[in-house]
Design a protein around this motif. Structure first.
Motif, PDB file in Angstrom:
ATOM      1  N   ASN A   1       1.012 -14.043   0.902  1.00  0.00           N
ATOM      2  CA  ASN A   1       1.876 -13.539  -0.312  1.00  0.00           C
ATOM      3  C   ASN A   1       2.212 -14.254  -1.376  1.00  0.00           C
ATOM      4  N   HIS A   2       1.586 -15.584  -1.349  1.00  0.00           N
ATOM      5  CA  HIS A   2       2.017 -16.754  -2.176  1.00  0.00           C
ATOM      6  C   HIS A   2       1.010 -16.505  -3.527  1.00  0.00           C
ATOM      7  N   PRO A   3       1.396 -17.110  -4.475  1.00  0.00           N
ATOM      8  CA  PRO A   3       0.680 -17.094  -5.810  1.00  0.00           C
ATOM      9  C   PRO A   3      -0.823 -17.604  -5.754  1.00  0.00           C
ATOM     10  N   GLU A   4      -0.951 -18.553  -4.693  1.00  0.00           N
ATOM     11  CA  GLU A   4      -2.363 -18.869  -4.810  1.00  0.00           C
ATOM     12  C   GLU A   4      -3.093 -18.169  -3.931  1.00  0.00           C
ATOM     13  N   ASP A   5      -2.744 -17.136  -3.438  1.00  0.00           N
ATOM     14  CA  ASP A   5      -3.471 -16.192  -2.594  1.00  0.00           C
ATOM     15  C   ASP A   5      -3.806 -14.791  -3.446  1.00  0.00           C
ATOM     16  N   ARG A   6      -3.226 -14.721  -4.643  1.00  0.00           N
ATOM     17  CA  ARG A   6      -3.328 -13.868  -5.415  1.00  0.00           C
ATOM     18  C   ARG A   6      -4.899 -13.301  -5.652  1.00  0.00           C
ATOM     19  N   GLU A   7      -5.644 -14.417  -6.119  1.00  0.00           N
ATOM     20  CA  GLU A   7      -7.299 -14.256  -6.392  1.00  0.00           C
ATOM     21  C   GLU A   7      -7.981 -13.619  -5.022  1.00  0.00           C
ATOM     22  N   PHE A   8      -7.749 -14.262  -4.043  1.00  0.00           N
ATOM     23  CA  PHE A   8      -8.426 -13.730  -2.674  1.00  0.00           C
ATOM     24  C   PHE A   8      -8.123 -12.552  -2.453  1.00  0.00           C
ATOM     25  N   ARG A   9      -6.893 -12.206  -2.616  1.00  0.00           N
ATOM     26  CA  ARG A   9      -6.203 -10.720  -2.204  1.00  0.00           C
ATOM     27  C   ARG A   9      -7.166  -9.442  -3.076  1.00  0.00           C
ATOM     28  N   ASN A  10      -7.124 -10.019  -4.436  1.00  0.00           N
ATOM     29  CA  ASN A  10      -7.709  -9.276  -5.361  1.00  0.00           C
ATOM     30  C   ASN A  10      -9.246  -8.873  -5.109  1.00  0.00           C
ATOM     31  N   GLN A  11      -9.923 -10.094  -4.940  1.00  0.00           N
ATOM     32  CA  GLN A  11     -11.236 -10.063  -4.436  1.00  0.00           C
ATOM     33  C   GLN A  11     -11.632  -9.059  -3.151  1.00  0.00           C
ATOM     34  N   ALA A  12     -10.775  -9.535  -1.956  1.00  0.00           N
ATOM     35  CA  ALA A  12     -10.890  -8.770  -0.725  1.00  0.00           C
ATOM     36  C   ALA A  12     -10.456  -7.116  -0.969  1.00  0.00           C
ATOM     37  N   GLU A  13      -9.584  -6.648  -1.809  1.00  0.00           N
ATOM     38  CA  GLU A  13      -9.165  -5.270  -1.842  1.00  0.00           C
ATOM     39  C   GLU A  13     -10.096  -4.720  -2.818  1.00  0.00           C
ATOM     40  N   CYS A  14     -10.688  -5.359  -3.502  1.00  0.00           N
ATOM     41  CA  CYS A  14     -11.620  -4.673  -4.669  1.00  0.00           C
ATOM     42  C   CYS A  14     -13.130  -4.748  -4.222  1.00  0.00           C
ATOM     43  N   ILE A  15     -13.593  -5.875  -4.041  1.00  0.00           N
ATOM     44  CA  ILE A  15     -15.042  -6.200  -4.114  1.00  0.00           C
ATOM     45  C   ILE A  15     -15.491  -6.148  -2.535  1.00  0.00           C
ATOM     46  N   LYS A  16     -14.815  -6.988  -1.523  1.00  0.00           N
ATOM     47  CA  LYS A  16     -15.336  -6.983  -0.212  1.00  0.00           C
ATOM     48  C   LYS A  16     -15.018  -5.732   0.610  1.00  0.00           C
ATOM     49  N   LYS A  17     -15.984  -5.845   1.865  1.00  0.00           N
ATOM     50  CA  LYS A  17     -15.935  -4.669   2.625  1.00  0.00           C
ATOM     51  C   LYS A  17     -14.421  -4.567   3.383  1.00  0.00           C
ATOM     52  N   ARG A  18     -14.172  -3.385   3.598  1.00  0.00           N
ATOM     53  CA  ARG A  18     -12.981  -3.182   4.624  1.00  0.00           C
ATOM     54  C   ARG A  18     -13.205  -1.809   5.257  1.00  0.00           C
ATOM     55  N   ILE A  19     -12.336  -1.955   6.532  1.00  0.00           N
ATOM     56  CA  ILE A  19     -12.048  -0.880   7.398  1.00  0.00           C
ATOM     57  C   ILE A  19     -10.983  -0.037   7.157  1.00  0.00           C
ATOM     58  N   VAL A  20     -10.968   1.229   6.888  1.00  0.00           N
ATOM     59  CA  VAL A  20      -9.694   2.125   6.402  1.00  0.00           C
ATOM     60  C   VAL A  20      -9.430   3.108   7.414  1.00  0.00           C
ATOM     61  N   TRP A  21      -8.204   2.995   7.898  1.00  0.00           N
ATOM     62  CA  TRP A  21      -7.527   3.986   8.791  1.00  0.00           C
ATOM     63  C   TRP A  21      -6.424   4.853   7.895  1.00  0.00           C
ATOM     64  N   ASP A  22      -5.548   4.030   7.375  1.00  0.00           N
ATOM     65  CA  ASP A  22      -4.322   5.162   6.573  1.00  0.00           C
ATOM     66  C   ASP A  22      -3.644   5.825   7.705  1.00  0.00           C
ATOM     67  N   LEU A  23      -3.535   5.468   9.018  1.00  0.00           N
ATOM     68  CA  LEU A  23      -2.584   6.381   9.900  1.00  0.00           C
ATOM     69  C   LEU A  23      -1.353   5.765  10.153  1.00  0.00           C
ATOM     70  N   GLU A  24      -0.625   6.731  10.605  1.00  0.00           N
ATOM     71  CA  GLU A  24       0.810   6.441  10.896  1.00  0.00           C
ATOM     72  C   GLU A  24       1.046   7.070  12.270  1.00  0.00           C
ATOM     73  N   THR A  25       1.727   6.214  13.018  1.00  0.00           N
ATOM     74  CA  THR A  25       2.055   6.767  14.514  1.00  0.00           C
ATOM     75  C   THR A  25       3.638   6.588  14.576  1.00  0.00           C
ATOM     76  N   ARG A  26       4.105   7.538  15.317  1.00  0.00           N
ATOM     77  CA  ARG A  26       5.814   7.271  15.649  1.00  0.00           C
ATOM     78  C   ARG A  26       6.004   7.140  17.089  1.00  0.00           C
ATOM     79  N   CYS A  27       7.151   6.399  17.302  1.00  0.00           N
ATOM     80  CA  CYS A  27       7.549   6.368  18.697  1.00  0.00           C
ATOM     81  C   CYS A  27       9.069   6.092  18.746  1.00  0.00           C
ATOM     82  N   TYR A  28       9.404   7.336  19.357  1.00  0.00           N
ATOM     83  CA  TYR A  28      10.910   7.445  19.626  1.00  0.00           C
ATOM     84  C   TYR A  28      11.269   6.462  20.811  1.00  0.00           C
ATOM     85  N   LEU A  29      12.499   5.741  20.453  1.00  0.00           N
ATOM     86  CA  LEU A  29      13.196   4.643  21.114  1.00  0.00           C
ATOM     87  C   LEU A  29      14.369   5.151  21.674  1.00  0.00           C
ATOM     88  N   ASP A  30      14.656   5.270  22.815  1.00  0.00           N
ATOM     89  CA  ASP A  30      15.854   5.708  23.463  1.00  0.00           C
ATOM     90  C   ASP A  30      16.956   4.395  23.287  1.00  0.00           C
TER      91      ASP A  30
END
Length: 1105
Positions: A261-290
Motif C-alpha cells: 500500500n505504498h507509493p512504490e507498489d502502485r505500478e506492480f499493483r496496477n500490472q497485477a490487477e490489470c494484466i496478470k493472471k488472477r483467481i477470483v472468488w468474490d465470496l463473503e461469509t459471515r460468522c456469529y460471535l456470541d
C-alpha cells in the motif's frame, strides 16, 4: 437478566404474493413455490394460477426449527439464506403419465435481521430467473418479478444482553492476484481453496473455507463495484448468488490496511490487477460471535497478531468408479499442492472504533516452522485439521467428494499420532509451551515458493458489525473537555472604568468652560466688540475679577463645582482605585498633589479640544506591534532577562486578551522557566477561548502528562485527533502517550495513522513541505523575522512518565548509546538509505558570564528551517520533535528521537545529529556537540544551519575566531539559515570586538532590515559612533531607545554622542538614566567618565564636587 428459551422455536417464512410472473406456455401459468433452508426442503406451496396481470396469491407458510443446542444455530442464520424456488407446472400432453415442471426462478431471503434481534420483518425480494426462463425478458414498463415475504418468530432469538455483547464477523475474499505462471486454465480442472480459522468460545476453532475460485488470464481490471456472492454451491439462478446490498467497492491503495500500500507498489499493483493472471472468488461469509466468542476473538488477536490464511490447489478428478475406488485414487495422487499462506495483521481490529480491515497480503510458501514463529499456529487447516470441515457447515461452498477424499486421507494419516491434539485450538497463545517436535515438519515447499516468485497476494476484507474496542464519540470528548475547561466567552466591555471616568471629566470641563464663556460674553461682550484686539492686560485682569465676583455672588461657582465633583470622584475610584480612608495626613496630601496635577493636565486636554487652534501637535510615538513585542520577549529570554520577557508577554495579553496565540506563547514561556502551573493556566485559558483549537488541546495534553493527569491527557489528545484527523503531530503525540501507558496496540494504531496522514499530505501536495503542522503554529518567519515559537527549555528534565519500561532516558549519553545499538541491530536486517534531512530545531543555552560582551546575547538559537536540500520526506517523529522543541516541551524529545532512530523511514540524518548537538549544547558538553555537528556536516555540508550552529558552539566556547568564520560562511549561502537574527547580532558583536566597524555596521543594518529591535539598532549606533558618524549614531540610538527605553547601554551611548556634540542638558539626562538603570559594562562607564572630564560637563555630581 432477561432469558430466552433454549428449546426449539419455529422460524416461519410466509410467501404472500408474487408479482409480474409469467410462464413458459403462457401469461397465466400454474406455479408453486418450494422453500429450502440449509439444504433441507421445508415444503411446497399449493399450485396457484397466475393472473393475467402476473400476480399470484400464494399465502404459503413454511418453517424450520431454531435450536442452538443441536440444530439450526444463530451462526447458520447469519450465513445461510432461505431459497424460494418458483416452478411452473406444464400442461399434460396426450399419453403423458407424469406432469412436467419447469423452474422459473429463485429468490433469496437473508435471515440476518433475526440475528440482529428482530422478531419479524417483511420484504419484497427479487425473483432471479434461471437460464432459459421466460422471466429473463422484462415485462413492459421495466417491472421485475418479485415475491412478498414475511419472516416471523414468536419472540426474539437474542436477549438485549446478547445483542449488546455479541458481534457479527464478515470475511470477504476477493481474489488472488499475480498467481504463478504454472496456473493455466486448460488441462485438469482445479479447485482453488482459501481458508482461515476463527476462534470461538471454548477450545474449538471455527474454520472458514472459500472454494471454487475461478482462474482468469487477466487483460482487464475487475469491475467495481461488483456484488459479493453467497458461499453456497448449487444455486440454480445466477442472480441468486449475489448477496443483497453487498458490494466490493475497492478503494485507494494508500487507505488499505495490508501490504503493498505504498507509493512504490502502485505500478506492480496496477500490472497485477490489470494484466496478470488472477483467481477470483468474490465470496463473503459471515460468522456469529456470541459474547464468550467475542472475548476469545479479542484475546487471540492480542496474543497472536498475525493470523494465517492458507491457500491451496486441489485437482478435480473425473470418476466413473464407485466411491471406494475414487477414494483410493485420490489418496494415491496426493492432490494437495501449491500450499501457501498469507499473514494477516489483525491488530487494527483492536484499535478504537475500527470495524474493518481490507488490504493486499503477500502469499508465502507454507512452512511449519515459519508459520509457528509468526502466528503460533501448530496445525494446518488443510493438511492437519481438515477433518473438521466434514462436520462443520461453515464452508464456503458444498464440499465436493474430491475434497472429502483429501480430508479423509489427512484424517487417516494423522489419526494415530495426533488424536488428542486435534481437540486443542489450532492457534496457541504466545505463552504456549507445546513442544515444536509434536508438529509435522514441512521445511521444503518448492511449489509454494512459486507464489513468492510471482508476487502473489490475496485481497481480503474482514469486517465486524461493532468495533471490538469502542471509540469515544467526538461529542463525548467535547463534553469532557468542557467539563474540565468551561468555555469563556469574551468579556463584555464595561460601561464604567478608568477611561470612561476620564472621558466624563472631559465632558464636564467642556460644559463648564462653555457656560463660563457664555457668562463672560454676557458681561463683557459689547465692550470686547468695541475694543476688538486692543484689550490690554490690566483690562483683562479687571474683567477676570469681576467675573469671579459674579460667579461667586450668583452661586454659579458652587454649581460648577458640584457639577465637576461627581466626575472627580469617579476618577479617584476608577483611575486611582481609592475607595478607603487614608491612614495619615501625609499620605492624603501626597495623593491630593498627584490628583491635582492629573486633573489640571486633563483639563488642558479638554480645553484644547474645545479650542483646536491652540492645540499643539502630538509627540510622535513608535507603536510596537504584537509581533515586535514577541521578538523583544524572545531577545529577553536569550539574555536571561526573564522579568523583562514576562513584561513583554503580559503587555501582549493586556492588548489582546482574546488572542489565544498570546496565551500559548506565554504558556511556552512558562515551560521555559519551569513554571508548569503557569503554563497549564495559559494553555487552558487559550483552550477556553476556542475549544476546537488543535494546538491548545495538544499543549493541554502535554501539560497533563507532565503533571501526571493521564486520564485528562488522553481526552485532550483524542479530542485533537477527532477535530483534526489529518494532524500528524496529534496522532504522534497520542502514540507517545499510549507508549507511556504501555498500551502497545494503541501506540501502533496512532503511529500508523500519523504515518498514513503524512503520506496522504505528501501525495496531495506533490512535494515535501517543511512544516511543523498545518495550523497557525507553523514555524515561519513573521514580518519581524522571528518564529512564532518560543525558545526551548533551559534544562533537560526528567522522563515524562513513571510507567515501567519507559524508554525516556534522563542521561543523554545512555540514551544515545542505547539508540545506536538498536539502530545497528536494525541495520543488520535492512539497509535503509540515510536521508539527508535539513535542520529544523530551535536551541537556546543560557549565557556564559563574560565581561567582553557588549550585548548580552549568550544563547544558541536554532529554529525550524525553511532550508530543504533533500527530497527525502520528513518522518512523523521529526515533525513532532520540531513542534515539541518549539513549545519548549523537551521532556518528550528523547523518547521521540529513539523512535526516529528506529523508524524505517528515519535513522541518523543531518537533522537528527543537529538535535543531538543541540541537546549537548544545553548541557554545555561542547566536545560531544562538536562531534555530532561534524557528523551532520558530513551528511549535508551545504546546510547553512549546520554552520550556524557551529558558530553558536564556538561563540559559547569563547572561540570567536572560529565563530566568525562559521557565521560568515552561513550568511554567504544563497539559502538562509533558519534563524538569521542572532547570527547577525553575534557576528556584528565579533566585528565590534575586532574593531571592524564598517562590517559591523553593514551586519547590524541587515539585521534591522529583517527584524528591527533595540539590540539591532544599538549595534548600528555603536558602529556609527566608533566611525565618528555622530548624526547617524544618534538616529540609530534614538530608534533603539524608542523600542526599549530601559536599556542602560543605549542611554550610555546616547550620553557619549551628546557629550561629543556639546549638548550638555541632554548629555546629563542620558547619563542620569545610564546610572539609574545600573549599567553593568564597567569599561563603557569608564569611557563616559573620561569623555566627561575631557569636555568638562555631563556629570552633575562631578560638577558639584
Amino acid at each position: 437478566m432477561e432469558q430466552v428459551s433454549s428449546t426449539g422455536r419455529p422460524v416461519q417464512i410466509t410467501v404472500t404474493n408474487g408479482y409480474y410472473l409469467k410462464g413458459l406456455k403462457g401469461d397465466t401459468p400454474v406455479t408453486f413455490i418450494r422453500a429450502e433452508f440449509n439444504q433441507v426442503i421445508m415444503g411446497d406451496s399449493a399450485k396457484i394460477t397466475v393472473s393475467s396481470e402476473g400476480t399470484a396469491k400464494y399465502n404459503f407458510t413454511s418453517s424450520f426449527e431454531f435450536n442452538p443446542e443441536g440444530g439450526t444455530t444463530l451462526d447458520d442464520l447469519a450465513h445461510k439464506p432461505v431459497f424460494l424456488t418458483v416452478t411452473e407446472v406444464l400442461p399434460k400432453e396426450k399419453k403423458q403419465k407424469e406432469e412436467k415442471t419447469f423452474v422459473l426462478g429463485q429468490a433469496v431471503v437473508d435471515l440476518l435481521p433475526l440475528v440482529e434481534g428482530e422478531s419479524s420483518f417483511e420484504m419484497v425480494v427479487p425473483l432471479h430467473p434461471v437460464p432459459g426462463s421466460p422471466l429473463e425478458s422484462v415485462r413492459p414498463g421495466g417491472k421485475l418479478c418479485s415475491l412478498e415475504v414475511k419472516v416471523f418468530v414468536s419472540e426474539p432469538l437474542l436477549t438485549s444482553a446478547q445483542i449488546s455483547g455479541s458481534n457479527l464477523l464478515k470475511v470477504t475474499l476477493e481474489a488472488a492476484y499475480s498467481v504463478p505462471e504454472s496456473f493455466i486454465p486448460v488441462g485438469p480442472l482445479q479447485n482453488y481453496i482459501v481458508g482461515l480459522q476463527i476462534p470461538s468460545a471454548g477450545e474449538k476453532d471455527c474454520p472458514i473455507v472459500f472454494k471454487n475460485g475461478t482462474l482468469k488470464v487477466g487483460g482487464e481490471r475487475e469491475p467495481v463495484p461488483r456484488p459479493k456472492k453467497w458461499p453456497i454451491a448449487n444455486i440454480q439462478a445466477p442472480g441468486a448468488n449475489n448477496i443483497p446490498d453487498a458490494f466490493i467497492v475497492g478503494g485507494p491503495y494508500e487507505e488499505e490496511e495490508g501490504e503493498l500500500n505504498h507509493p512504490e507498489d502502485r505500478e506492480f499493483r496496477n500490472q497485477a490487477e490489470c494484466i496478470k493472471k488472477r483467481i477470483v472468488w468474490d465470496l463473503e461469509t459471515r460468522c456469529y460471535l456470541d459474547p464468550p466468542a467475542v472475548a476469545s476473538f479479542q484475546k487471540r488477536i492480542a496474543d497472536c497478531r498475525l493470523w494465517p490464511v492458507e491457500i491451496t490447489r486441489v485437482p478435480l478428478f473425473a470418476t466413473s468408479k464407485g466411491k471406494g475406488a475414487k477414494l483410493d485414487k485420490t489418496e494415491d495422487e496426493s492432490p494437495l499442492s501449491f500450499h501457501g499462506v498469507a499473514y494477516v495483521n489483525m491488530v487494527p481490529l483492536l484499535y478504537p472504533g475500527v470495524k474493518r480491515i481490507r488490504g493486499a497480503f503477500h502469499v508465502y510458501p507454507y512452512l511449519d516452522s515459519t508459520v509457528y514463529e509468526k502466528t503460533k499456529c501448530l496445525f494446518s487447516l488443510f493438511r492437519d485439521t481438515g477433518h473438521h470441515l466434514i462436520q462443520n457447515n461453515k464452508v464456503g461452498g458444498i464440499i465436493s467428494p474430491q475434497s472429502k477424499s483429501i480430508l479423509s486421507k489427512s484424517l487417516k494419516e494423522e489419526k494415530t499420532i495426533k488424536e488428542k491434539d486435534m481437540q486443542a485450538p489450532s492457534i496457541k497463545s504466545q505463552s504456549s509451551d507445546t513442544p515444536l517436535e509434536a508438529e509435522p515438519s514441512l521445511n521444503h515447499n518448492p511449489e509454494g515458493q512459486q507464489y513468492v516468485e510471482a508476487g502473489t497476494y490475496l485481497m481480503l476484507e474482514i469486517e465486524l458489525a461493532k468495533a471490538l474496542v469502542p471509540k469515544r464519540m467526538p461529542e463525548e470528548l467535547a463534553r469532557r473537555v468542557k467539563e474540565m475547561i468551561p468555555p469563556r466567552p469574551p468579556l463584555t466591555r464595561r460601561i464604567g472604568g478608568a477611561q470612561k471616568a476620564v472621558s466624563d471629566y472631559h465632558m464636564q470641563v467642556k460644559s463648564i468652560s462653555r457656560a463660563i464663556l457664555d457668562e463672560y460674553h454676557r458681561m463683557f461682550g459689547k465692550e470686547v466688540a468695541k475694543l476688538e484686539n486692543e484689550i490690554d492686560n490690566e483690562t483683562l485682569e479687571e474683567q477676570k475679577c469681576q467675573l469671579n465676583y459674579e460667579l461667586n455672588c450668583s452661586g454659579k461657582y458652587f454649581a460648577f463645582k458640584e457639577q465637576l465633583k461627581h466626575a472627580v470622584v469617579k476618577i479617584v475610584r476608577e483611575k486611582y482605585l481609592k475607595t478607603t480612608a487614608f491612614e495619615n495626613q501625609e499620605e492624603l496630601q501626597t495623593f491630593i498633589s498627584e490628583l491635582y496635577v492629573f486633573l489640571v493636565d486633563q483639563m488642558h486636554v479638554a480645553l484644547n479640544q474645545v479650542m483646536p487652534d491652540d492645540i499643539q501637535g502630538p509627540v510622535s510615538t513608535i507603536y510596537t506591534s504584537s509581533e515586535q513585542l514577541r521578538l523583544f520577549a524572545f531577545e529577553a529570554e536569550v539574555n536571561e532577562n526573564f522579568e523583562m520577557a514576562a513584561v513583554y508577554y503580559e503587555e501582549r495579553l493586556v492588548r489582546e486578551p482574546q488572542n489565544l496565540e498570546n496565551w500559548l506563547d506565554y504558556g511556552a514561556f512558562g515551560l521555559l522557566t519551569g513554571d508548569n502551573i503557569k503554563a497549564q493556566e495559559c494553555f487552558r485559558k487559550a483552550l477556553s477561548l476556542n475549544q476546537n483549537h488543535i494546538h491548545s488541546l495538544l499543549l493541554c495534553g502535554i501539560l497533563a502528562v507532565l503533571m501526571e493527569n493521564y486520564e485528562q491527557a488522553e481526552i485532550f489528545f483524542e479530542d485533537a485527533t477527532c477535530l483534526e484527523p489529518t494532524s500528524v503531530v496529534a496522532w504522534t503525540l497520542l502514540g507517545l502517550y499510549y507508549e507511556i501507558q504501555n498500551n502497545d496496540i494503541r501506540m501502533e494504531m496512532a503511529f500508523h495513522e500519523a504515518f498514513k496522514q503524512l503520506q496522504m499530505r505528501e501525495k496531495s501536495t506533490g512535494t515535501v513541505e517543511f512544516l511543523v503542522e498545518e495550523g497557525k503554529m507553523e514555524p515561519r518567519l513573521d514580518p519581524w523575522g522571528i518564529t512564532n515559537g518560543s525558545a526551548t527549555a533551559l534544562k533537560v528534565e526528567a522522563q515524562a512518565g513513571p510507567a515501567p519500561g519507559d524508554t525516556t532516558l534522563t542521561n543523554l549519553d545512555e540514551f544515545i548509546e542505547e539508540s545506536k545499538l538498536k539502530y545497528e541491530s536494525k541495520e543488520q536486517s535492512q539497509d535503509p538509505n540515510i536521508s539527508q534531512m535539513s535542520s529544523s530545531l530551535f536551541l537556546k543555552e543560557m549565557p556564559v558570564k563574560t565581561e567582553t560582551s557588549k550585548f548580552q546575547i549568550p544563547s544558541v538559537v536554532l529554529t525550524p528551517v525553511p532550508y530543504v536540500t533533500s527530497q527525502t520526506p520528513a518522518t512523523i517523529f521529526m515533525e513532532t520533535v520540531r513542534f515539541l522543541m518549539k513549545v519548549n516541551a523537551v521532556q518528550y524529545v528523547h523518547r521521540v528521537l529513539a523512535h526516529e532512530l528506529l523508524c524505517p523511514q528515519g535513522g541518523p540524518s543531518c537533522e537528527y545529529y543537529l538535535v543531538l548537538a543541540q541537546t549537548h549544547l544545553l548541557k554545555k558538553d561542547f566536545a560531544k556537540a562538536e562531534e555530532y555537528l561534524q557528523q551532520a556536516a558530513q551528511m549535508d555540508y551545504l546546510n547553512p544551519n549546520v554552520w550556524g550552529v557551529k558558530g553558536h558552539l564556538y561563540f559559547l566556547n569563547g572561540n570567536h575566531a572560529e565563530a566568525k568564520a562559521c557565521y560568515e560562511r552561513t550568511i554567504s549561502f544563497v539559502a538562509d539559515a533558519s534563524e538569521m537574527h542572532f547570527i547577525f547580532l553575534r557576528l556584528g558583536l565579533i566585528y565590534l570586538e575586532e574593531k571592524e566597524y564598517e562590517k559591523a555596521k553593514r551586519t547590524y543594518l541587515q539585521a534591522c532590515k529583517r527584524s528591527p529591535s533595540c539590540l539591532t539598532w544599538l549595534g548600528v549606533g555603536i558602529s556609527c559612533y566608533r566611525l565618528e558618524e555622530l548624526t547617524e549614531a544618534e538616529e540609530a540610538l534614538s530608534e533603539a531607545n524608542a523600542l526599549n527605553n530601559y536599556n542602560a547601554e543605549v542611554w550610555a551611548y546616547l550620553a557619549l554622542v551628546c557629550l561629543k556634540a556639546g549638548r550638555q542638558l541632554e548629555a546629563e539626562q542620558a547619563y542620569k538614566y545610564t546610572v539609574k538603570l545600573k549599567l553593568k559594562d564597567e569599561a563603557l562607564l569608564a569611557e563616559i567618565h573620561k569623555v566627561q572630564e575631557m569636555v568638562g560637563f555631563g556629570n552633575p555630581s562631578f560638577l558639584h564636587n
